[in-house]
Design a protein around this motif. Structure first.
Motif, PDB file in Angstrom:
ATOM      1  N   ALA A 133       0.827  -1.208   0.000  1.00 55.61           N
ATOM      2  CA  ALA A 133       0.000   0.000   0.000  1.00 55.61           C
ATOM      3  C   ALA A 133       0.858   1.253   0.000  1.00 55.61           C
ATOM      4  O   ALA A 133       0.538   2.236  -0.684  1.00 55.61           O
ATOM      5  CB  ALA A 133      -0.939  -0.010   1.200  1.00 55.61           C
ATOM      6  N   GLY A 134       1.945   1.238   0.769  1.00 58.18           N
ATOM      7  CA  GLY A 134       2.828   2.405   0.805  1.00 58.18           C
ATOM      8  C   GLY A 134       3.483   2.659  -0.535  1.00 58.18           C
ATOM      9  O   GLY A 134       3.631   3.819  -0.956  1.00 58.18           O
ATOM     10  N   TRP A 135       3.899   1.585  -1.201  1.00 60.49           N
ATOM     11  CA  TRP A 135       4.503   1.752  -2.538  1.00 60.49           C
ATOM     12  C   TRP A 135       3.490   2.354  -3.504  1.00 60.49           C
ATOM     13  O   TRP A 135       3.819   3.255  -4.288  1.00 60.49           O
ATOM     14  CB  TRP A 135       4.999   0.410  -3.057  1.00 60.49           C
ATOM     15  CG  TRP A 135       5.701   0.492  -4.382  1.00 60.49           C
ATOM     16  CD1 TRP A 135       7.034   0.700  -4.586  1.00 60.49           C
ATOM     17  CD2 TRP A 135       5.101   0.367  -5.688  1.00 60.49           C
ATOM     18  NE1 TRP A 135       7.313   0.715  -5.941  1.00 60.49           N
ATOM     19  CE2 TRP A 135       6.151   0.514  -6.635  1.00 60.49           C
ATOM     20  CE3 TRP A 135       3.811   0.147  -6.137  1.00 60.49           C
ATOM     21  CZ2 TRP A 135       5.920   0.441  -8.014  1.00 60.49           C
ATOM     22  CZ3 TRP A 135       3.580   0.085  -7.507  1.00 60.49           C
ATOM     23  CH2 TRP A 135       4.625   0.232  -8.430  1.00 60.49           C
ATOM     24  N   ILE A 136       2.250   1.861  -3.472  1.00 59.65           N
ATOM     25  CA  ILE A 136       1.207   2.399  -4.344  1.00 59.65           C
ATOM     26  C   ILE A 136       0.989   3.878  -4.052  1.00 59.65           C
ATOM     27  O   ILE A 136       0.905   4.715  -4.972  1.00 59.65           O
ATOM     28  CB  ILE A 136      -0.100   1.610  -4.170  1.00 59.65           C
ATOM     29  CG1 ILE A 136       0.067   0.190  -4.702  1.00 59.65           C
ATOM     30  CG2 ILE A 136      -1.258   2.308  -4.887  1.00 59.65           C
ATOM     31  CD1 ILE A 136      -1.103  -0.727  -4.383  1.00 59.65           C
ATOM     32  N   ASP A 137       0.901   4.229  -2.776  1.00 62.08           N
ATOM     33  CA  ASP A 137       0.706   5.633  -2.411  1.00 62.08           C
ATOM     34  C   ASP A 137       1.847   6.500  -2.926  1.00 62.08           C
ATOM     35  O   ASP A 137       1.619   7.600  -3.445  1.00 62.08           O
ATOM     36  CB  ASP A 137       0.597   5.768  -0.893  1.00 62.08           C
ATOM     37  CG  ASP A 137      -0.699   5.175  -0.337  1.00 62.08           C
ATOM     38  OD1 ASP A 137      -1.660   5.014  -1.119  1.00 62.08           O
ATOM     39  OD2 ASP A 137      -0.738   4.873   0.871  1.00 62.08           O
ATOM     40  N   ASP A 138       3.079   6.016  -2.776  1.00 63.84           N
ATOM     41  CA  ASP A 138       4.234   6.778  -3.254  1.00 63.84           C
ATOM     42  C   ASP A 138       4.154   6.994  -4.757  1.00 63.84           C
ATOM     43  O   ASP A 138       4.446   8.086  -5.264  1.00 63.84           O
ATOM     44  CB  ASP A 138       5.527   6.050  -2.901  1.00 63.84           C
ATOM     45  CG  ASP A 138       5.806   6.022  -1.414  1.00 63.84           C
ATOM     46  OD1 ASP A 138       5.155   6.794  -0.669  1.00 63.84           O
ATOM     47  OD2 ASP A 138       6.651   5.207  -0.978  1.00 63.84           O
TER      48      ASP A 138
END
Length: 613
Positions: A133-138
């Motif tokens: 999820a963090g990678w997607i947000d970034d």
């Protein structure tokens, strides 16, 4: 995805020579830099890969699959610290959940192959550090500030054309953005949306393809993570779609025999929004009392919508003006049908302006119950799998209808949900025919382009021009914006006739273009790209970072499995490719480079690579 015997033979290709018949592909080695000893090793490995994955009609055995490179084969300093928690962040929206909490380099690599264009050590580290999820947000927070259209204008692509003719620059511009932009998730979404909202610059005038194509990529990119309704309006009012589907200059009936153009009105419903039959939220067809599917629209809906879309004209002034490609069409009230219009259960009262009619029409389309399951399933097919379960479709369609904040059609939320869903992140049973999808040829090309140019991802116009040459002159089966018609490269529900997949009504859309001749072409082109990077693109390859693995064939193949194949190679395929690489000399850097290229080629033509899980 289990590929039955007929489809697997199709994937592996055919040949005019006995050896290539056995190996499964017909390779034009005269176009490569491989020496005879290398050719023999590659052909021997192809024989092994063919027996492992082609013509057998046997699915991949998960018991013999590998999870990627082991610590013993990993050079010092390349393995990041494990995440501090027990796995990736679970979104608050409980319609999306994880079936599998395992989180390692192999699972990160698999995720990056679905969400982007393959993995690198850096991107794997980013996923392990930030979680899925963090990678997607970034990725979604990266600015969309690289205008392809402005680049074309500023660098005078008129006088410095690629691919032998300036008329092909629209395709080159699309390749360029796909191959070089750092925001991989956005570019994968652009590639997916361009296969739903299909536009081909070659079909609207060859003199301006560089402008229409580059500005179309920019338009889709701006809305990739935004509102579906906004995207639908931008597409509808664009000069590109106005010319492609003949909406431009569509006029009210005036007694002269001319009628409003029905082309866009038909396709905006069939292809861009609601499809042909009414759907349940899970994507299955709604049935009437006799068990028959229910049509979503009829001729009266088409006629009513066509009347609502009348009066739109171009802003073009003079032959030298090209900026109209980045401007919406304008409304000419004199040519708009001002009477009452009825369609899809909606009514536009008489007296409404062209602009008002457009807004009412698009609101009616975008709010239709079919849009959520229709769009959700198409996007799942482009990113994750060809045959999503009804439950998967329903979970994503639910997010489409409401992103958790009361917003409908939030494409960014939809994309995040489908990537994080249990059916995407859980470990697939590769014996299950409903799992996985075939890799799209243009996605594989973009992956290889990024992989070969890993150390210096930059604008490589020669490279994208090379891809254009292969598509146009060599018959590569797919290229950005190059769909032969508005119906895309393949039907979303295509299943090879007479195959086991067809008998089970399972879709494999990419097999529509990956027929036997095109698989041969794919293999030949991959060989040419990897083995010598001919034409003007040769300066853009960089495999130096793989030299540390060149002496150890096993380590090299495991690393390529991780970076290119999403750790999907079976033990048998790894053994076959490793044996081939081990048979090649490695006494100097030149020979080591041949080892690396041979290994890359064998990985990227293997059935384990061609089927993405």
């Amino acid at each position: 995805m289990k590929i039955d015997a007929e489809s697997r033979d199709q994937l592996c290709g055919v040949s005019d020579t006995e050896v290539s018949n056995q190996a499964g592909v017909s390779v034009d080695y005269e176009q490569s830099s491989f020496k005879p000893t290398t050719r023999r090793a590659v052909l021997t490995a192809m024989l092994g890969l063919g027996s492992a994955g082609c013509g057998s009609g046997v699915s991949v055995d998960t018991a013999s699959s590998t999870s990627g490179s082991s610590p013993e084969t990993e050079p010092p300093g390349t393995t990041p610290e494990p995440p501090t928690d027990n796995g990736p962040e679970i979104p608050e929206n409980n319609s999306v959940f994880f079936a599998d909490r395992s989180f390692d380099r192999a699972s990160a690599s698999r995720f990056l192959g679905q969400a982007g264009f393959g993995a690198s050590d850096e991107s794997i580290a980013a996923v392990l550090n930030r979680g899925y999820a963090g990678w997607i947000d970034d990725q979604m927070q990266m600015p969309d500030d690289a205008s392809t259209y402005n680049y074309v204008i500023d660098n005078d692509w008129v006088n410095n054309s690629v691919g032998n003719s300036a008329r092909f620059e629209g395709y080159s511009a699309a390749w360029m953005r796909m191959v070089t932009s750092p925001d991989e998730l956005r570019q994968r979404m652009v590639a997916a949306l361009c296969q739903i909202f299909v536009f081909n610059p070659f079909h609207v005038g060859q003199d301006h393809t560089r402008y229409s194509g580059s500005s179309w990529v920019d338009l889709i990119s701006r809305h990739a993570f935004g509102s579906y309704r906004d995207l639908l309006e931008a597409v509808t009012t664009s000069h590109q779609m106005g010319m492609y589907l003949t909406l431009i200059n569509s006029r009210r009936e005036d007694g002269s025999g001319a009628l409003p153009d029905e082309n866009f009105a038909r396709e905006v419903m069939q292809l861009f929004s609601i499809g042909l039959v009414e759907l349940n939220l899970d994507g299955t067809a709604r049935l009437d009392s006799n068990g028959n599917a229910i049509d979503t629209y009829d001729i009266d809906d088409i006629l009513g919508l066509a009347r609502a879309f009348t009066g739109w004209e171009s802003t073009r002034v003079g032959d030298d003006n090209v900026n109209y490609w980045v401007e919406p069409m304008v409304q000419n009230a004199a040519f708009h049908e001002s009477g009452e219009k009825r369609f899809l259960g909606s009514t536009i009262p008489a007296g409404k302006t062209g602009e008002e009619s457009l807004q009412i029409a698009l609101d009616a389309i975008a709010s239709h119950a079919n849009v959520a399951p229709f769009m959700s399933k198409l996007l799942i097919q482009r990113f994750i799998k060809s045959n999503p379960s009804p439950e998967y479709v329903e979970r994503i369609a639910t997010v489409f209808n409401d992103d958790g904040a009361g917003v409908r059609g939030n494409l960014g939320a939809v994309l995040k949900a489908l990537l994080l869903d249990a059916e995407a992140r859980g470990v697939p049973d590769k014996r299950d025919e409903e799992q996985g999808k075939l890799r799209e040829p243009m996605i594989s090309f973009a992956q290889l382009a990024r992989f070969a140019n890993r150390a210096n991802v930059r604008l490589a116009r020669d490279y994208v021009g090379w891809g254009l040459i292969f598509w146009w002159q060599e018959g590569f089966p797919q290229a950005p914006l190059a769909s032969p018609s508005v119906f895309n490269f393949y039907p979303a529900d295509y299943s090879p006739p007479g195959s086991e997949l067809g008998e089970r009504s399972l879709a494999s859309p990419e097999l529509f273009i990956l027929d036997e001749p095109h698989v041969v072409i794919y293999s030949n082109i991959m060989l040419s790209i990897i083995s010598n990077l001919s034409y003007r693109a040769q300066t853009f390859s960089d495999y130096d970072y793989l030299m540390v693995y060149a002496d150890d064939a096993s380590a090299l193949v495991l690393k390529l499995n991780e970076l290119l194949a999403g750790s999907n190679l079976t033990e048998q395929s790894i053994e076959t490719i490793t044996e081939a690489v081990n048979s090649l000399a490695n006494s100097d850097n030149s020979e080591k480079l041949v080892r690396i290229k041979a290994a890359i080629y064998l990985v990227m033509i293997s059935p384990d690579y061609l089927v993405q899980y």
